[in-house]
Design an enzyme around this catalytic site. Sequence first.
Site: not given
Length: 461
Positions: A205, A345, A356, A382, A441
Amino acid sequence: MRLPPLPAGPPPGPRARGHRAADEPAGAQPERGWRPVSRRAVVTGIGVLAPGSVGREGFWDQLSAGRTATRRITLFDPAPFRSQVAAEVDFDPVASGLTPQQIRRMDRAAQFAVVCAREALEDSGAELSALPPERIAVSIGSAVGCTMGLEEEYVTLSDGGKHWLVDSTYGVPHLYGYMVPSTLAVEVAHAVGAEGPVALVSTGCTSGLDSIGHGVQLIEEGSADVVLAGATDAPLSPITAACFDAIRATTSNNADPEHASRPFDRDRDGFVLAEGSAVLVLEEKSAAEARGAKIYGEFVGFAGRSNAFHMTGLKAEGREMAEAIRVALDQAKLDPTAVGYINAHGSGTKQNDRHETAAFKRSLGDHAYHVPVSSIKSMVGHSLGAIGSIEVAACALALDRQVVPPTANLKNPDAECDLDYVPVTARDHAMDVVLSVGSGFGGFQSAMVLARPGAVPYERS
């Protein structure tokens, strides 16, 4: 084996107006990721295909209006799955100018990337024919490659999964291209006539951030004068839905798709899967200025880290993301107080949102409480490897328009996410520097710093 301690880095030195002093001690800088740069990379063109809109201006209109694009999945029957909603792109390849041959040959993700590259080039006004083709490069990111083409072909060849042994003669002639993710970058290179470095970056990602970071480095090191950099993913297929269902990462709010993506909200229950693409035209700054190009922003810092911890898990303290932010700002010679907006994110999982928040506090200190933060995933979902580039496009437009896009659906903030996560409505906001971060990931953490043209008054050389 005992590992050596991390270097402490150089002494902080004097700072003014958020910038590191030009005469700051440089002895330990290479250990902190800083490197001298005489060539500077800027954005001169933007092309976007995002859920809820087609094209750069439609994308910005959607963000500034705070509109969400999540709906029940239409690209396949989602009934068997736990999560039945997604953010889809209303994409017509014919209306977008692709030929029947291109449509037959290219996976949906490749079609996205080529269309975005064309829009970005048109926006930039760059005449690629005036450049030696070996000075034109391509850097495309993708997390899952040609997922839709591969699944469709497997279903056909195996008669819906009935046969383990399949007859390859039933496959389309371009099946090999679906197997090789670099096909996505090659298609863009063919479309623009690029004969310089061509690469496919796949880091989950964070692919969309990392591919642009690679493109910036090609400009800075002198390997290219123009780079088409961005990312693309079209993962909306049954196999992808099944994979994310298995780890319960995606939302189960099927009854209310519009409000399913809720980053930093106490009622969030997972992210909204999406598709999309964004491609930017990167140029060497002096050349762009010489031809009178519109410059959206200048890349002044980029860094990536890994948590070496877990394939999908994150440590709560956010140390690795904080380290990526710190190094990116150090590379830019910027104090944390220079950051005027953070594009988070913000996936909409409790694990990510808290990680975060901790990373921003750790890297920016008290300034973390005073800088606006938002997640556009609340509106466009996403799109895995593509989202980082879509978010950088949003940052460039935010700098240009001096507007912070909102975090849609943020009505009941999580008490542990106590920063200024701009809720619901876009905010007019003067800013010179934006920070965009990504988490993926595998433990990938990336941070990119983009500055308004002329806002960073030093030469990195």
